[in-house]
Scaffold this active site. Sequence first.
Site, PDB file in Angstrom:
ATOM      1  N   HIS A 153     -30.071 -11.508 -74.007  1.00  0.00           N
ATOM      2  CA  HIS A 153     -28.847 -10.819 -74.417  1.00  0.00           C
ATOM      3  C   HIS A 153     -28.699 -10.876 -75.936  1.00  0.00           C
ATOM      4  CE1 HIS A 153     -27.809 -11.136 -70.150  1.00  0.00           C
ATOM      5  NE2 HIS A 153     -26.962 -10.166 -70.373  1.00  0.00           N
ATOM      6  N   LYS A 157     -23.403 -13.178 -77.433  1.00  0.00           N
ATOM      7  CA  LYS A 157     -23.035 -13.675 -76.100  1.00  0.00           C
ATOM      8  C   LYS A 157     -22.816 -15.176 -76.156  1.00  0.00           C
ATOM      9  CE  LYS A 157     -24.234 -13.357 -71.206  1.00  0.00           C
ATOM     10  NZ  LYS A 157     -22.866 -12.909 -70.875  1.00  0.00           N
TER      11      LYS A 157
END
Length: 265
Positions: A153, A157
């Site tokens: 990600h 995040k």
Amino acid sequence: MKIAIAGASGRMGRMLIETVLNDSGATLSGALVRTGSPHIGEDAGAFLGKQTGVRLSDDIEQMFAQSDYLIDFTRPAATLVHLEAAQRHQVKLVIGTTGFDNDQKAQLRAAADKVGIVFAANMSVGVNVTLKLLDYAARHFATGYDIEIIEAHHRHKVDAPSGTALAMGEVIAGALGRNLDECAVYGREGVTGERDPSTIGFSAIRGGDIVGDHTVLFAGIGERIEITHKSASRLSYAQGALRAAQFLEGHATGLYDMQDVLGLR
């Protein structure tokens, strides 16, 4: 449907706003941001060059008073505040927030006795079909295959592993008759010894602007099977969230996930 968006100034919030504005069956009824946000007072459609008449606000009570649904992709603490207000105002919830602990998940289950809730770690249609594939695969690779889940990600995040990776692990563990809390291994370092074949491994990558990549590796002797889903845009999450809100039109109470929404149960 009168739909409000939480976290309205963030990347996912803006994608949700755009999706609601482009849907003829939905009306944007509120755009919630955190207290102290520099964006308070801006038009919710300003980033699109549109005037919607809906202002970004931190007034939770007003937002709930004028909405039938709230789509929430924020953080656990904020979502639980919204959950309490939603029960008082009888507003249905679509929750894509990740990182809840077991006690917080219990609060969601309790609230579902009063309002309809769709709660899913990932709202993408593709991811939820992938979960069905993983259930099937795990049953056929129950012995002789080591299972690893690798996710990647963007740098912003804040939780790891991702909620989607954990959902994949839970599906696989369930198919194998295992408890994920007992068999999960989160990263490795140092002299770890040989791999325990009953474990499910997780690895998390964070960098750049990666929207979300997930791969489940079934590694046997002489062959490897990989099941991968890659997201190129947050649009699939937003479209799934809107589909979840449409599903809740016929459900006054209860806790559901995207498997229910998509008829994959």
